[in-house]
Design an enzyme around this catalytic site. Sequence first.
Site, PDB file in Angstrom:
ATOM      1  CB  THR A  65      10.739 -10.238   5.994  1.00 55.28           C
ATOM      2  OG1 THR A  65       9.391  -9.796   6.095  1.00 55.28           O
ATOM      3  CG2 THR A  65      10.886 -11.078   4.740  1.00 55.28           C
ATOM      4  CG  ASP A 178       6.703 -17.792  18.685  1.00 54.18           C
ATOM      5  OD1 ASP A 178       5.688 -18.535  18.746  1.00 54.18           O
ATOM      6  OD2 ASP A 178       6.954 -17.086  17.702  1.00 54.18           O
TER       7      ASP A 178
END
Length: 337
Positions: A65, A178
């Site tokens: 996060t 990614d």
Amino acid sequence: MDDSKLNSFIDPNLYFLSSSRSREPLSINIAMFEQPLLRLTLVDILEATNNFCKTNIIGDGGFGTVYKATLPDGKTVAVKKLSQAKTQGHREFMAEMETLGKVKHQNLVPLLGYCSFGEEKLLVYEYMVNGSLDHWLRNRTGALEVLDWTKRFKIAYGAARGLAFLHHGFIPHIIHRDIKASNILLNEDFEAKVADFGLARLISACETHVSTDIAGTFGYIPPEYGQTGRSTTRGDVYSFGVILLELITGKEPTGPDFKEIEGGNLVGWVFQKIKKGQAADVLDPTVLSADSKPVMLQMLQITAVCLSENPADRPTMLQVLKFLKAMAIEFQTLNGK
């Protein structure tokens, strides 16, 4: 890719991209960090994030996060709290440090510091005021202005520069693994910066790929990853091609939009349209104009080659960058940049 209409759509001059095996001189400058990375304590991080207050969350990814935070000197930063539940958490932390801790480029999100305390591992990045490309393209609340074509081209060019630097700028080369719209961050001038190197693997000079578990995000993963499990720079090129499609079409890579549409996803839909001679139909109408149409179609040609099923048929990121630069000069899209 053998369809006659598709072949006639794609400029045959683009094919030299994938067939060229010559070593090209690098046009990318390497700059090392002049200042050492900040080594922050957990207390520093807790104070900066207000004890990881939920109202400070600005991003939430597969590996952690991200919080908006304020350092004691008043500087606003982004703190990435790596997930303890991930078995690769420690390895991801080390990959981040090895990658961004040693190199600097204007199209990479700068790593400013880190904190490692027991199982807690945190990274401190420069804060990107305009958030992610994903945020702007989705614009789900309608609160943001539409990204015009000039900004979209600038973002594509900047992201290509960052990725080309990772692939070609130094040794060992770096595979991101990614690449997606949420990992392209934008500063106050909409300069694109490639972020999140948690899946990066450093490749030695004598290796061409790295074999790991399949990584990436659905919609961006190249077709060969499911067959071979081999991550290569050409896999990143495929993922970057998906981002170019998003910029050109304004559509997401997957989702309900394609449920009843031929092709099944963004890549499939676009290739079906190209094969039918309807390439212009995929261009985002919100930014389409007489001025933008030719450059959008030319970028679509480059994109189609990036998305070739055979990795060997894809260009390198340095070659993609050269084509985008040539387009910028031809269409004066980057205002002299």
